[in-house]
Design a protein around this motif. Structure first.
Motif, short mmCIF file in Angstrom:
data_model
loop_
_atom_site.label_atom_id
_atom_site.label_comp_id
_atom_site.label_asym_id
_atom_site.label_seq_id
_atom_site.Cartn_x
_atom_site.Cartn_y
_atom_site.Cartn_z
N ARG A 154 0.91 -1.27 0.00
CA ARG A 154 -0.07 0.05 0.09
C ARG A 154 0.97 1.24 0.12
NH1 ARG A 154 -3.48 -2.71 3.71
NH2 ARG A 154 -2.35 -1.62 5.48
N ARG A 155 1.91 1.33 0.94
CA ARG A 155 2.88 2.56 0.90
C ARG A 155 3.45 2.39 -0.39
NH1 ARG A 155 1.56 6.74 3.24
NH2 ARG A 155 1.06 5.43 4.94
N LEU A 156 4.19 1.36 -0.92
CA LEU A 156 4.74 1.46 -2.32
C LEU A 156 3.94 2.04 -3.34
CD1 LEU A 156 6.85 -1.54 -2.16
CD2 LEU A 156 7.85 0.60 -1.70
N GLU A 157 2.84 1.67 -3.26
CA GLU A 157 1.87 2.13 -4.22
C GLU A 157 1.47 3.71 -4.22
OE1 GLU A 157 -1.17 -0.41 -3.83
OE2 GLU A 157 -0.11 -1.92 -5.10
N TRP A 158 1.63 4.06 -2.98
CA TRP A 158 1.31 5.37 -2.52
C TRP A 158 2.77 6.42 -2.92
CZ3 TRP A 158 3.97 8.83 0.75
CH2 TRP A 158 3.44 10.11 1.15
N LEU A 159 3.59 5.79 -2.65
CA LEU A 159 5.04 6.49 -3.11
C LEU A 159 5.16 6.56 -4.62
CD1 LEU A 159 7.06 4.62 -0.53
CD2 LEU A 159 6.79 7.23 -0.42
N ALA A 160 4.63 5.62 -5.41
CA ALA A 160 4.79 5.45 -6.66
C ALA A 160 3.88 6.62 -7.40
CB ALA A 160 4.24 4.08 -7.42
N ASP A 161 2.50 6.94 -6.87
CA ASP A 161 1.58 7.96 -7.14
C ASP A 161 2.46 9.08 -6.83
OD1 ASP A 161 -0.17 6.13 -8.05
OD2 ASP A 161 -1.46 6.40 -6.26
N ARG A 162 2.82 9.47 -5.81
CA ARG A 162 3.63 10.58 -5.45
C ARG A 162 4.79 11.06 -6.45
NH1 ARG A 162 3.69 13.49 -0.52
NH2 ARG A 162 5.74 14.76 0.05
N LEU A 163 5.74 9.94 -6.58
CA LEU A 163 6.83 10.03 -7.36
C LEU A 163 6.43 10.11 -9.16
CD1 LEU A 163 9.24 8.04 -5.40
CD2 LEU A 163 9.33 10.33 -5.72
N ALA A 164 5.32 9.88 -9.45
CA ALA A 164 4.85 9.91 -10.84
C ALA A 164 4.96 11.30 -11.49
CB ALA A 164 3.42 9.32 -11.20
N GLY A 165 4.56 12.32 -10.62
CA GLY A 165 4.86 13.59 -11.12
C GLY A 165 5.99 14.44 -10.44
N GLN A 166 6.92 13.88 -9.78
CA GLN A 166 7.88 15.02 -9.11
C GLN A 166 9.18 13.70 -9.12
OE1 GLN A 166 5.48 15.63 -5.73
NE2 GLN A 166 7.36 14.95 -4.38
N ARG A 167 10.21 14.33 -9.29
CA ARG A 167 11.49 13.58 -9.12
C ARG A 167 11.90 13.15 -7.98
NH1 ARG A 167 17.06 15.28 -12.36
NH2 ARG A 167 18.12 13.19 -12.50
N TYR A 168 11.67 13.83 -6.95
CA TYR A 168 12.23 13.35 -5.47
C TYR A 168 11.15 13.49 -4.52
CZ TYR A 168 16.48 14.37 -7.83
OH TYR A 168 17.73 14.05 -8.73
N LEU A 169 11.01 12.88 -3.41
CA LEU A 169 10.07 12.82 -2.41
C LEU A 169 9.51 14.17 -1.99
CD1 LEU A 169 10.90 9.73 -0.37
CD2 LEU A 169 8.85 10.00 -2.02
N VAL A 170 10.31 15.00 -1.65
CA VAL A 170 10.14 16.19 -1.06
C VAL A 170 10.94 17.52 -1.66
CG1 VAL A 170 9.60 17.80 0.99
CG2 VAL A 170 9.61 15.22 1.27
N GLY A 171 9.88 18.44 -2.35
CA GLY A 171 10.85 19.47 -2.90
C GLY A 171 11.32 19.01 -4.21
N ASP A 172 12.36 19.81 -4.68
CA ASP A 172 12.83 19.45 -6.06
C ASP A 172 14.31 19.04 -6.12
OD1 ASP A 172 14.21 21.89 -5.48
OD2 ASP A 172 13.82 22.81 -7.54
N THR A 173 14.78 18.88 -4.68
CA THR A 173 16.29 18.09 -4.79
C THR A 173 16.28 16.92 -3.70
OG1 THR A 173 16.61 19.69 -2.46
CG2 THR A 173 17.04 20.52 -4.44
N ILE A 174 17.41 16.14 -3.71
CA ILE A 174 17.46 15.10 -2.83
C ILE A 174 17.58 15.44 -1.41
CG2 ILE A 174 19.31 13.28 -2.29
CD1 ILE A 174 20.06 13.32 -5.29
N THR A 175 16.73 14.78 -0.65
CA THR A 175 16.68 15.12 0.75
C THR A 175 17.16 13.81 1.55
OG1 THR A 175 14.42 14.84 1.02
CG2 THR A 175 15.05 17.07 0.36
N GLU A 176 16.83 13.90 2.93
CA GLU A 176 17.12 12.82 3.76
C GLU A 176 15.98 11.67 3.33
OE1 GLU A 176 18.16 10.53 7.29
OE2 GLU A 176 19.37 12.02 6.26
N ALA A 177 14.76 12.01 2.98
CA ALA A 177 13.65 11.14 2.75
C ALA A 177 14.18 10.37 1.52
CB ALA A 177 12.35 11.81 2.55
N ASP A 178 14.51 11.07 0.47
CA ASP A 178 15.12 9.97 -0.43
C ASP A 178 16.17 8.89 -0.10
OD1 ASP A 178 13.73 11.19 -2.77
OD2 ASP A 178 14.78 12.94 -2.04
N ILE A 179 17.02 9.64 0.73
CA ILE A 179 18.03 8.11 1.21
C ILE A 179 17.52 7.41 1.91
CG2 ILE A 179 19.94 8.08 2.95
CD1 ILE A 179 20.64 11.19 2.28
N ARG A 180 16.43 7.54 2.73
CA ARG A 180 15.84 6.54 3.57
C ARG A 180 15.03 5.52 2.86
NH1 ARG A 180 14.67 8.70 9.70
NH2 ARG A 180 16.79 10.08 9.92
#
Length: 340
Positions: free
Chosen positions: A200-226
């Motif tokens: 469920r969470r992976l599908e939620w993440l896929a929806d989020r990342l379909a339109g943006q390159r990184y998880l939060v904002g437009d740069t790599i953050t700690e969230a992407d590393i984790r």
């Protein structure tokens, strides 16, 4: 690995990760007795461990290799846990110890709990400072700034911290730790609940990342590393070994492209050792894999294939620059390129 992992007996209690017993912080002002200081501390990791791999990526991106030295443990543990058998004479050349447990004992003789990585050891005293894998990378990003390389990215930008924290909490509960809850489950209902939560969470993440390159904002953050350190292990170990097998990462177009984008970014893929990852999980977790057989697959060629995520924009390092080459002695074997 992180607290609560290792070759342990599996009863009928749900998997629960222990808290880090040693949670001292190394800070710029030294308020907890551990000031940031170049050359004073040694980061102990296993390249097999996703929690330790966060610290490896952060250290590379921030350019802390010269300030925070690195000890790499053998991916296979013995009855004293993490050991330095990859080093000459089976001892870490800086700390002079054969097992990470010795730094734990130096800090607190007879301490409760296991011996986990990542761990930071005070070189002069030989004592463990912290094994708090959740706080460690945040402090590398925010407290160690005086020792960051020129052009280091801001991995935990203040205006985005609330959103980053929220995303990381969801990812930790359902993905980072969720795969372990599924893998170490001892009952069908417990397993199904955890596994369903992972996807469920992976599908939620896929929806989020379909339109943006990184998880939060437009740069790599700690969230992407984790998220990355779990995704890079998904097909080699979590899909089969932990029975998280509704689909493979490589079968989800968005997450597979996102993971390849990060893998091909300096500081990510150059810290990943698939050999260590596979041997640790399949040979140490004998409660799950009693034969200790390490599977030959999956084919790893795909990690180098084009990902086409640049079309989403984004600036990987923000106003900064990519990290330099991997320091001599810290290289890991490269994944074979496609067709090689």
């Amino acid at each position: 690995m992180g607290e609560g992992e290792g070759n342990r007996a599996y009863g009928h209690k749900p998997f629960k990760r222990s808290r880090s017993h040693f949670s001292d912080r190394i800070t710029a002002d030294g308020r907890e007795g551990w000031p940031v200081e170049a050359g004073r501390y040694r980061l102990v990791v296993s390249r097999a461990c996703p929690w330790a791999s966060r610290a490896l990526v952060s250290r590379r991106l921030l350019g802390l290799e010269g300030a925070l030295s690195l000890a790499v443990a053998d991916p296979l543990q013995d009855d004293r846990s993490w050991r330095f058998t990859l080093d000459p004479d089976g001892r870490d050349p800086v700390l002079g110890i054969s097992h990470l447990a010795q730094a734990y004992e130096a800090r607190e003789p007879g301490h409760p709990g296991g011996v986990s990585v990542p761990a930071v050891v005070d070189v002069p005293s030989g004592k463990l400072v912290t094994n708090d894998y959740q706080q460690l990378t945040l402090d590398l990003a925010t407290e160690w700034t005086a020792l960051h390389r020129p052009g280091a990215p801001d991995l935990y930008p203040e205006p985005l911290r609330e959103e980053i924290d929220e995303v990381m909490e969801d990812v930790y509960r359902d993905v980072n730790n969720g795969v372990y809850r599924a893998g170490f489950a001892t009952g069908q209902a417990e397993y199904e609940e955890a596994c369903a939560g992972v996807f469920r969470r992976l599908e939620w993440l896929a929806d989020r990342l379909a339109g943006q390159r990184y998880l939060v904002g437009d740069t790599i953050t700690e969230a992407d590393i984790r998220l990355f350190t779990t995704l890079v292990r998904f097909d080699p170990v979590y899909h089969g070994h932990f029975k998280c097998n509704r689909w493979k990462l490589a079968e989800n177009a968005v997450l597979w492209a996102y993971a390849r984008d990060l893998f091909q970014t300096p500081g990510f893929g150059d810290t990943v050792d698939f050999d260590h990852i596979k041997r640790h999980y399949y040979q140490v977790h004998t409660g799950i894999n009693p034969t200790g057989i390490v599977p030959l697959g999956p084919d790893l060629d795909g990690w180098h294939t084009p990902h086409d995520r640049e079309r989403l924009g984004g600036r990987p390092f923000g106003e900064g620059t990519p990290p330099g080459p991997v320091p001599a002695g810290e290289e890991v074997p490269a994944v074979p390129a496609a067709g090689a």
